[in-house]
Design a protein around this motif. Structure first.
Motif, PDB file in Angstrom:
ATOM      1  N   ASN A 119       0.832  -1.213   0.000  1.00 46.81           N
ATOM      2  CA  ASN A 119       0.000   0.000   0.000  1.00 46.81           C
ATOM      3  C   ASN A 119       0.860   1.253   0.000  1.00 46.81           C
ATOM      4  OD1 ASN A 119      -2.527  -1.249  -0.005  1.00 46.81           O
ATOM      5  ND2 ASN A 119      -2.482  -1.593   2.187  1.00 46.81           N
ATOM      6  N   TYR A 120       1.946   1.238   0.771  1.00 52.30           N
ATOM      7  CA  TYR A 120       2.824   2.414   0.822  1.00 52.30           C
ATOM      8  C   TYR A 120       3.477   2.666  -0.535  1.00 52.30           C
ATOM      9  CZ  TYR A 120       6.984   5.211   1.766  1.00 52.30           C
ATOM     10  OH  TYR A 120       7.963   6.167   1.710  1.00 52.30           O
ATOM     11  N   TRP A 121       4.059   1.626  -1.119  1.00 56.27           N
ATOM     12  CA  TRP A 121       4.737   1.806  -2.406  1.00 56.27           C
ATOM     13  C   TRP A 121       3.745   2.130  -3.516  1.00 56.27           C
ATOM     14  CZ3 TRP A 121       7.847  -3.105  -0.942  1.00 56.27           C
ATOM     15  CH2 TRP A 121       8.992  -2.734  -0.227  1.00 56.27           C
ATOM     16  N   THR A 122       2.554   1.560  -3.442  1.00 55.80           N
ATOM     17  CA  THR A 122       1.532   1.874  -4.444  1.00 55.80           C
ATOM     18  C   THR A 122       1.112   3.336  -4.353  1.00 55.80           C
ATOM     19  OG1 THR A 122       0.702  -0.405  -4.419  1.00 55.80           O
ATOM     20  CG2 THR A 122      -0.769   1.288  -5.295  1.00 55.80           C
ATOM     21  N   ALA A 123       0.945   3.836  -3.102  1.00 58.05           N
ATOM     22  CA  ALA A 123       0.570   5.244  -2.920  1.00 58.05           C
ATOM     23  C   ALA A 123       1.668   6.171  -3.440  1.00 58.05           C
ATOM     24  CB  ALA A 123       0.291   5.523  -1.444  1.00 58.05           C
ATOM     25  N   ARG A 124       2.927   5.819  -3.162  1.00 59.67           N
ATOM     26  CA  ARG A 124       4.036   6.639  -3.673  1.00 59.67           C
ATOM     27  C   ARG A 124       4.041   6.652  -5.200  1.00 59.67           C
ATOM     28  NH1 ARG A 124       8.636   7.561  -0.572  1.00 59.67           N
ATOM     29  NH2 ARG A 124       9.357   8.568  -2.502  1.00 59.67           N
ATOM     30  N   PHE A 125       3.823   5.497  -5.798  1.00 57.37           N
ATOM     31  CA  PHE A 125       3.809   5.413  -7.255  1.00 57.37           C
ATOM     32  C   PHE A 125       2.630   6.193  -7.831  1.00 57.37           C
ATOM     33  CE2 PHE A 125       2.535   3.409 -11.245  1.00 57.37           C
ATOM     34  CZ  PHE A 125       3.733   3.446 -11.945  1.00 57.37           C
ATOM     35  N   ARG A 126       1.468   6.050  -7.215  1.00 58.18           N
ATOM     36  CA  ARG A 126       0.255   6.730  -7.700  1.00 58.18           C
ATOM     37  C   ARG A 126       0.431   8.236  -7.675  1.00 58.18           C
ATOM     38  NH1 ARG A 126      -3.688   5.759  -3.448  1.00 58.18           N
ATOM     39  NH2 ARG A 126      -2.717   7.563  -2.493  1.00 58.18           N
ATOM     40  N   GLU A 127       0.857   8.774  -6.521  1.00 59.28           N
ATOM     41  CA  GLU A 127       0.981  10.226  -6.392  1.00 59.28           C
ATOM     42  C   GLU A 127       2.108  10.760  -7.260  1.00 59.28           C
ATOM     43  OE1 GLU A 127      -1.278  11.937  -4.998  1.00 59.28           O
ATOM     44  OE2 GLU A 127      -2.315  10.162  -4.252  1.00 59.28           O
ATOM     45  N   GLY A 128       3.196  10.010  -7.366  1.00 59.87           N
ATOM     46  CA  GLY A 128       4.288  10.440  -8.223  1.00 59.87           C
ATOM     47  C   GLY A 128       3.874  10.477  -9.687  1.00 59.87           C
ATOM     48  N   TYR A 129       3.105   9.475 -10.096  1.00 60.07           N
ATOM     49  CA  TYR A 129       2.636   9.442 -11.486  1.00 60.07           C
ATOM     50  C   TYR A 129       1.711  10.623 -11.770  1.00 60.07           C
ATOM     51  CZ  TYR A 129       0.618   7.755 -15.838  1.00 60.07           C
ATOM     52  OH  TYR A 129       0.207   7.658 -17.142  1.00 60.07           O
ATOM     53  N   ALA A 130       0.758  10.872 -10.852  1.00 58.27           N
ATOM     54  CA  ALA A 130      -0.175  11.984 -11.047  1.00 58.27           C
ATOM     55  C   ALA A 130       0.568  13.311 -11.076  1.00 58.27           C
ATOM     56  CB  ALA A 130      -1.228  11.992  -9.938  1.00 58.27           C
ATOM     57  N   PHE A 131       1.583  13.457 -10.211  1.00 55.97           N
ATOM     58  CA  PHE A 131       2.377  14.695 -10.189  1.00 55.97           C
ATOM     59  C   PHE A 131       3.090  14.898 -11.521  1.00 55.97           C
ATOM     60  CE2 PHE A 131       6.528  16.693  -9.594  1.00 55.97           C
ATOM     61  CZ  PHE A 131       6.166  17.913  -9.032  1.00 55.97           C
ATOM     62  N   ASN A 132       3.750  13.857 -12.014  1.00 53.15           N
ATOM     63  CA  ASN A 132       4.471  13.978 -13.288  1.00 53.15           C
ATOM     64  C   ASN A 132       3.523  14.279 -14.441  1.00 53.15           C
ATOM     65  OD1 ASN A 132       6.815  13.327 -11.913  1.00 53.15           O
ATOM     66  ND2 ASN A 132       6.706  11.157 -12.421  1.00 53.15           N
ATOM     67  N   LEU A 133       2.367  13.619 -14.460  1.00 51.18           N
ATOM     68  CA  LEU A 133       1.404  13.819 -15.546  1.00 51.18           C
ATOM     69  C   LEU A 133       0.845  15.231 -15.529  1.00 51.18           C
ATOM     70  CD1 LEU A 133      -0.487  12.908 -17.819  1.00 51.18           C
ATOM     71  CD2 LEU A 133      -2.006  11.961 -16.076  1.00 51.18           C
ATOM     72  N   GLN A 134       0.371  15.681 -14.362  1.00 52.48           N
ATOM     73  CA  GLN A 134      -0.285  16.989 -14.326  1.00 52.48           C
ATOM     74  C   GLN A 134       0.719  18.120 -14.532  1.00 52.48           C
ATOM     75  OE1 GLN A 134      -3.105  17.423 -11.130  1.00 52.48           O
ATOM     76  NE2 GLN A 134      -4.333  18.681 -12.482  1.00 52.48           N
ATOM     77  N   THR A 135       1.932  17.958 -14.016  1.00 57.95           N
ATOM     78  CA  THR A 135       2.955  18.983 -14.235  1.00 57.95           C
ATOM     79  C   THR A 135       3.274  19.117 -15.720  1.00 57.95           C
ATOM     80  OG1 THR A 135       3.936  18.557 -12.054  1.00 57.95           O
ATOM     81  CG2 THR A 135       5.296  19.707 -13.667  1.00 57.95           C
ATOM     82  N   ALA A 136       3.461  17.974 -16.384  1.00 51.62           N
ATOM     83  CA  ALA A 136       3.760  18.008 -17.819  1.00 51.62           C
ATOM     84  C   ALA A 136       2.588  18.583 -18.607  1.00 51.62           C
ATOM     85  CB  ALA A 136       4.094  16.600 -18.316  1.00 51.62           C
ATOM     86  N   LEU A 137       1.361  18.256 -18.182  1.00 50.62           N
ATOM     87  CA  LEU A 137       0.178  18.742 -18.900  1.00 50.62           C
ATOM     88  C   LEU A 137       0.040  20.256 -18.764  1.00 50.62           C
ATOM     89  CD1 LEU A 137      -2.391  18.100 -20.505  1.00 50.62           C
ATOM     90  CD2 LEU A 137      -3.572  17.776 -18.323  1.00 50.62           C
ATOM     91  N   VAL A 138       0.185  20.765 -17.541  1.00 52.88           N
ATOM     92  CA  VAL A 138       0.077  22.216 -17.339  1.00 52.88           C
ATOM     93  C   VAL A 138       1.172  22.942 -18.116  1.00 52.88           C
ATOM     94  CG1 VAL A 138       0.271  24.056 -15.623  1.00 52.88           C
ATOM     95  CG2 VAL A 138      -1.068  22.013 -15.104  1.00 52.88           C
ATOM     96  N   GLU A 139       2.397  22.402 -18.071  1.00 47.53           N
ATOM     97  CA  GLU A 139       3.495  23.016 -18.818  1.00 47.53           C
ATOM     98  C   GLU A 139       3.193  23.046 -20.308  1.00 47.53           C
ATOM     99  OE1 GLU A 139       8.342  22.450 -19.409  1.00 47.53           O
ATOM    100  OE2 GLU A 139       7.148  20.903 -18.413  1.00 47.53           O
TER     101      GLU A 139
END
Length: 613
Positions: A119-139
């Motif tokens: 659960n911990y590693w999945t949460a880290r992966f999930r939030e990291g993926y969303a951060f990378n996606l939304q940052t790239a999209l806004v940019e």
């Protein structure tokens, strides 16, 4: 409405839902899926750990039901033999109740601890993926040309940027870990079921084509329905945002009921699309559950016959039945995955559409070493639609350091000319040059850094007055900000606020008066100190006394810089070296404006000239 009528409407609605077009535009293709994997690369190590933990947890949960066989066959029935050597060896080790209980405790502790890590590693992966996606999209979206933002409403863009990302994030956080875990569980379980009874396992496998048929019927229908739902949801966000932004206009016209009716109409269409989507998902789930029930009946029928005939032990059959009872919902979820993934696939396709749109070239244009400020429009034509052109064969030369005033009726094309100079749009014909270089060849970000713009449509960020002035030059010192505010005649009023320059201006600057917002914008232009200055009705919200003060300051601001002034205020026209008017899309020269600002006779003459133009 009677119950019979309600039933007839429900049947008609369901029939109509199933007859919906099954082709969804913007289908997600395999290269698109590969495209979205790029956002997982920076966090791939965390993803590998989460996957490894998922494998171990799934394996441990798969082994757990085998304890029932050992308990029945080896402990209760005194060691019934099994045809499989592996199970026979495990049964020998777990032949006592104490050993079996101890093994179950160790297995439970291992599974629980590994599940926490998963659960911990999945949460880290999930939030990291969303951060990378939304940052790239806004940019990426911020690189779109200004014409895109001027042609789309803010609420619609916000829906595309937030709702679709949230749905994709939810899928990554919920469905993908679930499908991986279920896929592993199905794989491990099938291996154990084959060991327990190959015949019963083949019975289960016989129902797989039925699951595939159900998916084939519903997947594209749900994708099309989801796309309609997403688009209509974006329209709802668009309309609500527009109403909130224009609440002053709504209130002053007592138009609350009118706006509620408009929003409710858009909302009703979204609700209808959402109900249709829900019905399609419910129907597909209904058929999958029916298939699962038939599979369970077949297993109990064939398995029971095997036990009665002596082909299976009681422990084998009970264990098989427990596996099937837990396995059937997992299989149902596994085969439902392509269906439940349709909202995510639709959102991913919409996001891929945004990523595929070309932005402005960043750093791809020419960056001149210096700016003289000579601007020339040569035979420029521009129209927004197929109607009459806004600018028709417009020609104009603005010399370095010259102050030119542009006048004309509303809609004549004054603001359009400014947008063309800022490369918000490109002329359909003709060229616009800066110091002899076509604007199309220049780096657009560099170009805009050479321009200070004070527009009548003022935008202030929801932050302090200090930060709003500093926005034009992030590295400016506080002393430079105060100096710019003094020049804009706003310093004294700022200091009367309890928080001074740290006063929060509110959303779009609503805590300040219109005149105060205008002077903050002028202070921002002073601070930027760009070689080209554009003033679009910069004193439209100021009283006569403040305007006179600003005019004296603007005379200093326009020195040694090319200035374009759009105004009809007589006092500002006296600043201009010459006046041009836009009439019928063409630029026409007016008489010079080198008249003294005082006395009042000069003002009367300039007012008359403005009226004439």
């Amino acid at each position: 409405m009677s119950i019979a009528d309600c039933c007839r409407r429900a049947v008609a609605f369901t029939r109509d839902t199933m007859r919906q077009p099954v082709t969804a535009r913007n289908d997600l293709r395999f290269p698109d899926l590969a495209f979205f994997l790029r956002f997982a690369r920076p966090i791939r190590n965390v993803g590998v750990l989460a996957l490894a933990a998922t494998v171990l947890v799934s394996a441990a949960k798969t082994v757990l039901p085998l304890s029932i066989k050992f308990f029945i066959d080896n402990i209760l029935l005194g060691g019934t033999e099994t045809s499989d050597a592996l199970l026979a060896g495990a049964g020998g080790l777990l032949s006592s109740l104490d050993t079996l209980i101890a093994a179950l405790l160790v297995l439970g502790l291992f599974t629980g601890g590994m599940d926490l890590l998963r659960n911990y590693w999945t949460a880290r992966f999930r939030e990291g993926y969303a951060f990378n996606l939304q940052t790239a999209l806004v940019e990426h979206v911020l690189d779109f040309p200004l014409s895109y933002f001027k042609s789309q409403q803010t609420g619609y863009i916000m829906s595309r940027l937030s709702d679709d990302v949230q749905i994709l994030q939810y899928t990554v956080s919920q469905y993908l870990p679930l499908i991986v875990a279920n896929g592993l569980y199905v794989t491990f379980t099938l291996a154990i079921l084959c060991i327990l009874s190959l015949k019963l396992t083949l019975v289960i496998a016989a129902f797989i084509p039925l699951y595939l048929l159900i998916n084939a019927v519903f997947i594209r229908r749900i994708r099309a329905a989801t796309h309609r739902e997403r688009e209509r949801q974006a329209y709802v966000s668009r309309d609500i945002q527009e109403v909130i932004s224009g609440i002053d206009t709504v209130k002053t016209h007592a138009a609350e009921e009118r706006e509620v009716t408009r929003v409710s109409g858009t909302l009703a269409r979204m609700v209808d699309a959402r109900i249709r989507n829900t019905m399609l998902s419910a129907l597909s789930e209904y058929f999958r559950i029916g298939t699962m029930s038939l599979m369970l009946i077949a297993v109990f029928w064939v398995g029971g016959s095997e036990v009665l005939a002596g082909g299976m032990t009681v422990g084998d059959f009970v264990t098989f039945a427990v596996y099937v009872v837990t396995f059937a919902p997992t299989v149902n979820t596994f085969f439902a995955f392509p269906v439940v993934m349709q909202p995510a696939a639709t959102s991913a396709a919409r996001l891929r559409e945004l990523f595929s749109m070309d932005g402005e070239p960043a750093g791809g244009g020419v960056v001149p070493a210096a700016v003289l400020g000579r601007i020339e429009l040569s035979s420029v034509w521009f129209r927004y639609t197929e109607s009459e052109p806004v600018l028709a064969d417009a020609n104009l030369v603005i010399h370095p350091g010259e102050v030119i005033a542009i006048v004309g009726r509303t809609g004549a094309g004054k603001t359009t000319m400014i947008n063309l100079l800022l490369r918000a749009f490109a002329p359909q014909e003709g060229t616009i040059t800066l110091d002899g270089r076509d604007l199309a060849s220049l780096d657009p970000r560099w170009l805009r850094r050479q321009v200070s713009l004070v527009s009548q449509d003022i935008f202030l960020f929801h932050t302090t007055i200090e930060e709003n002035i500093r926005y034009s030059r992030p590295g400016a010192t506080f002393e430079e900000i105060v100096k710019a505010a003094r020049k804009a005649q706003i310093h004294d009023e700022i200091m009367r606020f309890p928080e001074g320059y740290r006063t929060i201006v509110g959303e779009r600057g609503t805590q300040l008066s219109v005149g105060q917002r205008q002077r903050v914008a002028i202070a921002r232009a002073f601070l930027k100190d760009a070689p080209i200055l554009i003033l679009d009705e910069p004193t439209s919200a100021l009283d006569m006394q403040t305007e006179e003060q600003i005019c004296r300051t603007l005379r200093l601001l326009v020195r040694n810089r090319t200035t374009i002034l759009i105004t009809h205020r007589p006092s500002l026209l006296t600043i201009a070296d010459r006046v041009v008017a836009i009439e019928d899309g063409r630029v026409r020269e007016q008489q010079g404006t080198d008249l003294p600002p005082e006395p009042d006779t000069g003002r009367i003459r300039r007012s008359g000239q403005s009226a004439a133009t």
